[in-house]
Scaffold this motif. Sequence first.
Motif, mmCIF file in Angstrom:
data_model
loop_
_atom_site.group_PDB
_atom_site.id
_atom_site.type_symbol
_atom_site.label_atom_id
_atom_site.label_comp_id
_atom_site.label_asym_id
_atom_site.label_seq_id
_atom_site.Cartn_x
_atom_site.Cartn_y
_atom_site.Cartn_z
ATOM 1 N N ASP A 1 -3.739 -5.344 -1.788
ATOM 2 C CA ASP A 1 -2.413 -5.297 -2.392
ATOM 3 C C ASP A 1 -2.469 -4.938 -3.868
ATOM 4 O OD1 ASP A 1 -1.175 -5.951 -0.027
ATOM 5 O OD2 ASP A 1 -0.832 -8.061 -0.544
ATOM 6 N N GLY A 2 -1.347 -4.447 -4.385
ATOM 7 C CA GLY A 2 -1.239 -4.157 -5.803
ATOM 8 C C GLY A 2 -1.540 -5.374 -6.659
ATOM 9 N N GLY A 3 -2.308 -5.167 -7.722
ATOM 10 C CA GLY A 3 -2.635 -6.244 -8.647
ATOM 11 C C GLY A 3 -3.737 -7.178 -8.174
ATOM 12 N N ALA A 4 -4.284 -6.933 -6.991
ATOM 13 C CA ALA A 4 -5.298 -7.832 -6.428
ATOM 14 C C ALA A 4 -6.648 -7.118 -6.372
ATOM 15 C CB ALA A 4 -4.888 -8.301 -5.042
ATOM 16 N N GLY A 5 -7.683 -7.894 -6.023
ATOM 17 C CA GLY A 5 -9.002 -7.297 -5.911
ATOM 18 C C GLY A 5 -10.096 -8.331 -5.788
ATOM 19 N N PHE A 6 -11.325 -7.845 -5.848
ATOM 20 C CA PHE A 6 -12.514 -8.668 -5.703
ATOM 21 C C PHE A 6 -13.047 -9.001 -7.097
ATOM 22 C CE2 PHE A 6 -12.183 -5.684 -2.183
ATOM 23 C CZ PHE A 6 -12.321 -6.497 -1.059
#
Length: 232
Positions: A49-54
């Motif tokens: 999703d937008g704005g998310a990550g690892f």
Amino acid sequence: MITLRKSGDRGHANHGWLDSYHTFSFANYYDPEHMGFRALRVINQDRVDGGAGFGTHGHRDMEIVSYVLEGGLDHRDSMGNGSTILPGDVQRMTAGTGVLHSEFNHSKTDPVRFLQIWIEPGRRGLQPGYEQKLFSRAEKLNQLREIVSPDGRDGSVTIHQDARIFAAILEAGQKVAHQLNENRYAWLQVVRGAIALNGLPLVEGDGAAIAAAGTLTVQASEESELLLFDLA
């Protein structure tokens, strides 16, 4: 011999911000019948999703290839590299003796879709390394373009394993062929669309293991994108 791995049979993990399909065993998904194929250890189809990550995390002794399908993926690592991986880019990170990195969606609103591929290196304890190259749509259109190789031939990204990855974007009705030599194996992954592999139908997310020498023929029934792994 061709063994199909249907999309719906893959492992699946939905964490809300991350929706991931696992062709082979990964994290909490374990299937002793699908631990990898030859040196190919991981093919994850991820949607972030937008704005998310690892967040920052570590890897060792693995060749990690990222192939972005849609959106942008921001990469930072302990080797000092920082980049945004876009559709058409191929990124290789040699984890070797150990590397820390993070990956975040470049957009705050729109999702990013990419394939995360892990290949076991030919030997352990390599010096960590990084490489990123762009392969245009035109280079892959209705032909197999070598994008990863052990010797960097034709401008491909280099990995430390006797493995080659080819990418193709096929228009409807178009086909490509690949000669699989003796003592070689292949894995075909359908990135999007619908194709036939030597007459066998596959759709997005499907994979196929090939364990016999001969000519592999892929024909698209609609515009499709695929990756073909030629493995020792």
